[in-house]
Design an enzyme around this catalytic site. Structure first.
Site, PDB file in Angstrom:
ATOM      1  N   GLU A  43       0.806  -1.209   0.000  1.00 40.26           N
ATOM      2  CA  GLU A  43       0.000   0.000   0.000  1.00 40.26           C
ATOM      3  C   GLU A  43       0.844   1.265   0.000  1.00 40.26           C
ATOM      4  OE1 GLU A  43      -2.159  -3.050   2.695  1.00 40.26           O
ATOM      5  OE2 GLU A  43      -0.125  -2.219   2.545  1.00 40.26           O
ATOM      6  N   SER A 102      -8.341  -0.845   0.452  1.00 39.67           N
ATOM      7  CA  SER A 102      -7.746  -0.570   1.770  1.00 39.67           C
ATOM      8  C   SER A 102      -8.610   0.317   2.666  1.00 39.67           C
ATOM      9  CB  SER A 102      -6.308  -0.066   1.639  1.00 39.67           C
ATOM     10  OG  SER A 102      -5.509  -1.036   0.976  1.00 39.67           O
ATOM     11  N   SER A 394     -10.142  -7.452   3.566  1.00 41.85           N
ATOM     12  CA  SER A 394      -9.811  -6.182   4.210  1.00 41.85           C
ATOM     13  C   SER A 394     -10.576  -6.068   5.514  1.00 41.85           C
ATOM     14  CB  SER A 394     -10.167  -4.986   3.312  1.00 41.85           C
ATOM     15  OG  SER A 394      -9.280  -4.870   2.223  1.00 41.85           O
TER      16      SER A 394
END
Length: 523
Positions: A43, A102, A394
């Site tokens: 990320e 995310s 997630s």
């Protein structure tokens, strides 16, 4: 967006607790989500601070700071980043946004945005500064016309970091290289410093940060000399004391694990088919146990119509909870006392066969992630999890302190389980002193869930300026040496004014994966 109202008379519901975070689910954004293709798991992580603490907001700003910004406005910013909001957990101290790529956490004084894949995170930064100025009313000034906004709030600190990409050629916008990202940030801020931590020809981590009381690049940027900056991270205990803040404000600590080459057997937990099979087994096992329990207390159900009707009512009520929007996706553990009827009378809920929050909750529980900050220690902790099609996971955790009056913290987990690009990340700002465990214990627990072939750890931790023992960072690093089943390959320790920074890289003893899959090498 649908506001999920869970009945107050449902004793297993989080709404039965005072001050429990509120869940909002965006059903439109969850349609047709698919993670079939190879995916860039590592990320991009952005933190923008507009004051040193939630307790020291500027007088001109709105009382709630960034938390007063409506979610619809944040969604407009996220459109620039190329991701969508799946659900929101609202609490007094922080709002946790679970995204299609995310997570985002909004505090009164800062915003944390973490996005994976080919998202264009830095494209949303000018909009964040504009929203903070125009909606949250933070002090602002005219911005450079090349920055994408005419008005921008003046941040206190800005941090941007990421691991080296696996598929850098697929990135878009300013994220095609670290050099481009640094140039993009330098166009916004004066005095920013860029670092690469780790081996250039091995696993490494990039960091960009600004000095306290960040200055925006003026419309006419003067030529300035480049200088070496001292790494200085947000609000040390010394700064907090100077501002007369409480101890909790000074306890700034962030742990991040970046894991690659997950053990296939462990990665299997994050595939939809496997999770659905687990859910089905649990569902009918609990049905059998509930029927045995019902016979024990009611006698033979077949002989007592009233008992049979009562049990059927319980089953219908339970099925409604699972299939309705009000499903308790916050539950930290499975309800082992659920009142099921006989297997023949049950229909396996469709929500436990398709991607979404229901299966996300199952995976959070069965994998052990919900136990990292267990409900016994944190009874008000809530987990918002989502499982993707055909795989991928997630979760955001909102962790209120068990001590009354202390801050709420967070953790976030993201998993890409496909063998050719497997990756998982775990990030938290829950202080180790609050958990009663060593940081190493948390790392060990998370690593055992995924069994990565290799992983990196970054740890930022505030230190007491009254303690002049410069070996504290080294002592902390030495405690993190002993991760069972792994050998430490690289270690970098920065002893900073007010902070300790530790970066470590590990490989599993029995892992035979070869050289690191760098993807991106160099600047």
């Amino acid at each position: 967006m649908v506001n999920t109202d869970i009945p107050n008379n449902y004793t297993a519901s989080p709404s039965s607790f005072s001050g429990t975070p509120l869940l909002t689910i965006n059903h439109e954004a969850t349609v047709d989500l698919d993670s079939t293709n190879s995916f860039e798991g590592p990320e991009k992580l952005l933190e923008v601070w507009f004051s040193a603490s939630a307790h020291s907001l500027p007088e001109a700003s709105t009382p709630g700071g960034l938390k007063t910004v409506p979610s619809e406005i944040w969604k407009e910013m996220l459109d620039l980043v190329n991701c969508k909001v799946l659900s929101i957990v609202e609490s007094e101290d922080v709002d946790a946004y679970l995204l299609s790529e995310s997570s985002m956490f909004v505090f009164p004084h800062k915003l944390i945005l973490k996005t994976c894949g080919t998202t264009t995170l830095l494209s949303g930064l000018p909009k964040i500064l504009e929203i903070a100025a125009l909606v949250a009313k933070f002090p602002h000034s005219l911005a450079n016309a090349t920055c994408g906004t005419a008005t921008a709030a003046i941040p206190y600190r800005v941090f941007y970091s990421r691991k080296n990409f696996l598929f850098p050629d697929r990135q878009r916008g300013p994220h095609r290289s670290w050099r481009n990202e640094v140039n993009s940030l330098d166009r916004l801020f004066l005095g920013g410093s860029a670092y690469m931590i780790g081996k250039m020809n091995g696993e490494h981590w990039y960091l960009y940060l600004t000095e306290p009381n960040t200055m925006l690049t003026p419309p006419a940027t003067p030529v300035r000399e480049q200088s070496i900056k001292v790494l200085d991270l947000p609000e040390s205990r010394l700064t907090a004391r100077a501002l007369s803040l409480d101890e909790d404000d000074a306890q700034d600590e962030t742990l991040e694990l970046l894991m690659t080459d997950l053990e296939p057997q462990n990665a299997k937990q994050f595939y939809l088919d496997h999770a659905s099979a687990v859910a089905e087994g649990q569902y009918f096992q609990q049905a059998h146990e509930a029927r045995v329990d019902a016979r024990k207390h009611l006698g033979s159900i077949n002989d007592f119509d009233q008992g049979e009707e009562a049990e059927r009512s319980k089953v219908e009520d339970l099925a409604g909870r699972v299939c309705d929007d009000s499903v308790d996706v916050f539950s930290n553990t499975s309800d082992e006392n659920s009142p099921f009827a006989s297997d023949d009378e049950l229909t396996f809920p469709q929500e436990l066969t398709t991607e979404g929050h229901a299966l996300g909750t199952v995976v959070s529980d069965s994998s052990g992630l919900s136990a990292v900050y267990s409900s016994s220690k944190y009874p008000d902790a809530r987990i918002d999890a989502y499982l993707f099609t055909p795989c991928g996971f997630s979760a955001n955790g909102v962790i209120p302190s068990p001590d009354a009056g202390r801050s709420t913290h967070y953790f976030t987990v993201h998993v890409t389980p496909e063998p050719h690009c497997s990756y998982a990340s775990f990030e938290t700002n829950v202080p180790a002193s609050q958990t009663g465990r060593e940081t190493t214990d948390v790392i060990q627990q998370v690593v055992e869930i995924f069994r990565p072939g290799r992983f990196s750890v970054t740890l930022f931790e505030a230190k007491d300026p009254a303690d002049e023992d410069v070996s504290i960072a080294k002592k902390k690093a030495s405690k993190m040496e002993a991760i069972k089943g792994y050998r430490r390959v690289d270690r970098i320790v920065h002893d900073l004014e007010g902070y300790e920074l530790v970066f470590k890289y590990y490989e599993r003893f029995d892992w035979e994966g070869g050289a690191p899959r760098l993807g991106e090498v160099g600047f």
